[in-house]
Design an enzyme around this catalytic site. Structure first.
Site, PDB file in Angstrom:
ATOM      1  N   HIS A   1       0.853  -1.180   0.000  1.00  0.00           N
ATOM      2  CA  HIS A   1       0.000   0.000   0.000  1.00  0.00           C
ATOM      3  C   HIS A   1       0.893   1.235   0.000  1.00  0.00           C
ATOM      4  CE1 HIS A   1       1.051   0.129   4.232  1.00  0.00           C
ATOM      5  NE2 HIS A   1       0.447  -1.018   4.454  1.00  0.00           N
TER       6      HIS A   1
ATOM      7  N   HIS B   1       4.058   1.243   2.075  1.00  0.00           N
ATOM      8  CA  HIS B   1       5.201   0.577   1.455  1.00  0.00           C
ATOM      9  C   HIS B   1       5.807   1.459   0.359  1.00  0.00           C
ATOM     10  CE1 HIS B   1       2.784  -2.939   2.921  1.00  0.00           C
ATOM     11  NE2 HIS B   1       3.966  -3.283   3.382  1.00  0.00           N
TER      12      HIS B   1
ATOM     13  N   GLN C   1       6.239 -15.439  11.844  1.00  0.00           N
ATOM     14  CA  GLN C   1       5.772 -14.323  12.657  1.00  0.00           C
ATOM     15  C   GLN C   1       4.259 -14.312  12.835  1.00  0.00           C
ATOM     16  OE1 GLN C   1       7.769 -11.698   9.715  1.00  0.00           O
ATOM     17  NE2 GLN C   1       6.077 -10.296  10.098  1.00  0.00           N
TER      18      GLN C   1
ATOM     19  N   GLY D   1       9.187   0.989   8.337  1.00  0.00           N
ATOM     20  CA  GLY D   1       8.216   2.005   8.698  1.00  0.00           C
ATOM     21  C   GLY D   1       8.098   2.201  10.200  1.00  0.00           C
TER      22      GLY D   1
ATOM     23  N   ASP E   1       5.260   0.223  12.573  1.00  0.00           N
ATOM     24  CA  ASP E   1       5.597  -0.895  13.457  1.00  0.00           C
ATOM     25  C   ASP E   1       6.812  -0.479  14.282  1.00  0.00           C
ATOM     26  OD1 ASP E   1       3.669  -2.977  12.507  1.00  0.00           O
ATOM     27  OD2 ASP E   1       4.711  -2.604  10.627  1.00  0.00           O
TER      28      ASP E   1
ATOM     29  N   VAL F   1       2.600   6.556   7.250  1.00  0.00           N
ATOM     30  CA  VAL F   1       1.747   7.181   6.230  1.00  0.00           C
ATOM     31  C   VAL F   1       0.295   6.997   6.649  1.00  0.00           C
ATOM     32  CG1 VAL F   1       1.056   7.171   3.803  1.00  0.00           C
ATOM     33  CG2 VAL F   1       3.448   6.753   4.435  1.00  0.00           C
TER      34      VAL F   1
ATOM     35  N   LEU G   1      -2.041   3.655   7.530  1.00  0.00           N
ATOM     36  CA  LEU G   1      -2.159   2.634   6.497  1.00  0.00           C
ATOM     37  C   LEU G   1      -1.632   1.304   7.019  1.00  0.00           C
ATOM     38  CD1 LEU G   1      -1.108   4.432   3.197  1.00  0.00           C
ATOM     39  CD2 LEU G   1      -3.378   4.071   4.138  1.00  0.00           C
ATOM     40  N   SER G   2      -2.368   0.243   6.715  1.00  0.00           N
ATOM     41  CA  SER G   2      -2.001  -1.104   7.133  1.00  0.00           C
ATOM     42  C   SER G   2      -2.675  -2.096   6.210  1.00  0.00           C
ATOM     43  CB  SER G   2      -2.442  -1.364   8.579  1.00  0.00           C
ATOM     44  OG  SER G   2      -2.320  -2.738   8.914  1.00  0.00           O
TER      45      SER G   2
ATOM     46  N   ARG H   1      -3.871  -4.733   7.132  1.00  0.00           N
ATOM     47  CA  ARG H   1      -5.015  -5.249   7.888  1.00  0.00           C
ATOM     48  C   ARG H   1      -6.264  -4.387   7.742  1.00  0.00           C
ATOM     49  NH1 ARG H   1      -3.577  -9.251  11.616  1.00  0.00           N
ATOM     50  NH2 ARG H   1      -1.323  -9.598  11.720  1.00  0.00           N
TER      51      ARG H   1
END
Length: 279
Positions: free
Chosen positions: A34, A37, A61, A148, A151, A177, A185-186, A188
């Protein structure tokens, strides 16, 4: 638009990596790219002669209650985004190429910070993250790797691993972002219904309320209470809302600090964070 070279095996990666001009910037992703990234790719592309990206959904993970098979894998769309961003090489290996001997017997021990915050809710998560990041750094050999701030705990742990184990690579953090309405933004976010997305705005609103309270010179308890009030009003299932130092240690009396939040919106667990200055 650059002609991106797609590699699947370690041998293909080695050949493509050897042809890149230095310095090389790298962005490690699990795909479903997205604009967040894209910001990483832009930052890496602007500061380096060559740009390498990985697309690998790392099974190590994902916790026992997290559905690995549900994670989105739109590879064609991801590749188009990489090409648009000027990525020279994409490494998109199968699991068997990354973990050639199966389940690794030796992994990266992430230390005490990994048991807190995200680690408390997702046991073993950061051991999986740091192990695969260590492997990707060794295999891609970048001069700089970009992560980013969304996280933030992950970024903090990667920086500590690289420093403690002398990896010889620069780790660059890129600011979160957000959508125009503040939602971070994620990948998920795709799981949210329209109504859930509206409720999810409480995460960034809580961070903003706490940051404004900090700017007025309030103490840590009052700062955290301001954010928690926003989350409570939205009726979210809050995992944590905390204030920490910029390195995620104890709260300093003054200076740089970090607000962090995790909450469930419907069946989706979201995280966010924001820098704050204590006065």
């Amino acid at each position: 638009m650059v002609a991106t070279v797609v590699t699947r095996t370690r041998a293909e990666l080695d050949t493509a990596r050897a042809a890149l001009s230095s310095p090389v910037g790298a962005v490690f992703t699990m795909g479903a790219l997205h604009e967040g990234h894209q910001a990483l790719l832009r930052a890496a592309g602007e500061a380096n002669a060559s740009l390498l990206a990985t697309i690998f959904v790392n099974p190590r993970q994902f916790g026992p209650s997290e559905d690995l098979s549900r994670y989105p894998r739109p590879f064609d769309e991801d590749l188009a985004r990489c090409e648009k961003a000027g990525v020279d090489v994409v490494w998109a290996p199968p699991v068997t190429e990354v973990y050639r001997s199966g389940e690794p017997q030796i992994t990266v021990e992430p230390g005490p910070l990994a048991a807190d915050l995200e680690g408390a809710s997702r046991p073993g998560h950061f051991a999986g993250v740091l192990t695969v990041v260590a492997k990707l750094l060794h295999l891609t050999c970048p001069d700089r790797a970009y992560f980013g701030e969304k996280d933030f705990q992950q970024l903090t742990l990667v920086r500590r691993m690289v420093a403690d184990l002398d990896f010889g690579v620069e780790i660059v953090g890129v600011p979160t972002v957000r959508e125009p309405d503040g939602l971070a933004l994620s990948s998920r976010n795709a799981y949210l219904s329209a109504a859930e997305r509206d409720r999810a705005l409480a995460l960034s609103a809580a961070l903003e309320a706490a940051a404004k309270t900090a700017a007025r010179g309030a103490g840590p308890d009052e700062i955290v209470a301001a954010g928690r009030d926003v989350l409570a009003a939205a009726g979210l299932d809050v995992d944590y809302f905390v204030l920490r130092s910029a390195g995620l240690g104890p709260v300093p009396r003054v200076g740089a600090a970090r607000l962090l939040v995790a909450a469930r919106v419907g069946g989706t667990r979201l995280i966010d964070n924001m820098p704050v200055s204590l006065v």
